[in-house]
Design a protein around this motif. Structure first.
Motif, PDB file in Angstrom:
ATOM      1  N   ARG A  86       0.849  -1.201   0.000  1.00  0.00           N
ATOM      2  CA  ARG A  86       0.000   0.000   0.000  1.00  0.00           C
ATOM      3  C   ARG A  86       0.879   1.242   0.000  1.00  0.00           C
ATOM      4  O   ARG A  86       1.877   1.312   0.704  1.00  0.00           O
ATOM      5  CB  ARG A  86      -0.904   0.027   1.222  1.00  0.00           C
ATOM      6  CG  ARG A  86      -1.980  -1.006   1.137  1.00  0.00           C
ATOM      7  CD  ARG A  86      -3.246  -0.555   1.842  1.00  0.00           C
ATOM      8  NE  ARG A  86      -4.276  -1.557   1.634  1.00  0.00           N
ATOM      9  CZ  ARG A  86      -5.137  -1.539   0.636  1.00  0.00           C
ATOM     10  NH1 ARG A  86      -5.121  -0.562  -0.232  1.00  0.00           N
ATOM     11  NH2 ARG A  86      -6.024  -2.496   0.493  1.00  0.00           N
ATOM     12  N   GLU A  91      -3.335   5.366   0.858  1.00  0.00           N
ATOM     13  CA  GLU A  91      -3.543   3.946   1.157  1.00  0.00           C
ATOM     14  C   GLU A  91      -4.498   3.245   0.202  1.00  0.00           C
ATOM     15  O   GLU A  91      -4.587   2.022   0.194  1.00  0.00           O
ATOM     16  CB  GLU A  91      -4.024   3.775   2.600  1.00  0.00           C
ATOM     17  CG  GLU A  91      -2.917   4.049   3.596  1.00  0.00           C
ATOM     18  CD  GLU A  91      -3.297   3.626   5.008  1.00  0.00           C
ATOM     19  OE1 GLU A  91      -4.369   3.015   5.195  1.00  0.00           O
ATOM     20  OE2 GLU A  91      -2.493   3.901   5.902  1.00  0.00           O
ATOM     21  N   VAL A  94      -2.417   0.521  -4.308  1.00  0.00           N
ATOM     22  CA  VAL A  94      -1.576  -0.645  -4.035  1.00  0.00           C
ATOM     23  C   VAL A  94      -0.558  -0.741  -5.158  1.00  0.00           C
ATOM     24  O   VAL A  94      -0.920  -0.787  -6.332  1.00  0.00           O
ATOM     25  CB  VAL A  94      -2.419  -1.936  -3.944  1.00  0.00           C
ATOM     26  CG1 VAL A  94      -1.522  -3.153  -3.750  1.00  0.00           C
ATOM     27  CG2 VAL A  94      -3.442  -1.832  -2.820  1.00  0.00           C
TER      28      VAL A  94
END
Length: 144
Positions: A86, A91, A94
């Motif tokens: 991440r 976040e 990915v």
């Protein structure tokens, strides 16, 4: 209206489908030797070229949605060829990274394109004619 247009032998889509299956079948023995499926090989090719890609960027590059890509990435991660990380900045993002084993696999795969050309019997002229034509169709229909 001619019913001739409904003959399978007149369908461009069938020719593309059949050639795609034929080419993929030629890849199989070479990919089996390095324990990859064809879709896994495409992911690895992308990462060998770019080193790190977000899942979104990889999906765009391979023309795959996340529903198809996620299980594929999980299998590559279980083989310890990639790792999903991440983003610290966002976040929701990915990123896919090669592991050391994934990077080393590049050496074992290096001769696959040449083996495929030989296996398929493509001439340099056929390749230099077909590749731009097919890429042009893909570009027109994928907005790149």
């Amino acid at each position: 209206m001619s019913l001739k247009q409904l003959k399978l032998s007149n369908q461009l889509c069938f020719s593309f489908y059949a050639v795609s299956r034929l080419i993929t079948s030629h890849y199989q023995p070479f990919l089996t030797a390095i324990d990859l499926t064809y879709p896994q090989y495409l992911v690895m090719l992308s990462l060998w070229e770019h080193e790190v890609l977000s899942v979104k960027a990889l999906g765009k590059l391979l023309l795959l949605d996340s529903g198809t890509l996620t299980p594929l990435l999980k299998r590559l991660e279980s083989k310890k060829l990639i790792k999903r990380v991440r983003s610290k900045e966002d976040e929701r993002i990915v990123n896919i990274h090669l592991t050391e084993a994934g990077a080393q696999l590049k050496t074992a795969a290096a001769d696959i394109p040449e083996k495929i050309s030989c296996s398929m019997g493509f001439t340099a002229e056929e390749y230099s004619t077909l590749k731009p034509l097919i890429d042009g169709v893909l570009t027109r229909h994928n907005g790149d």
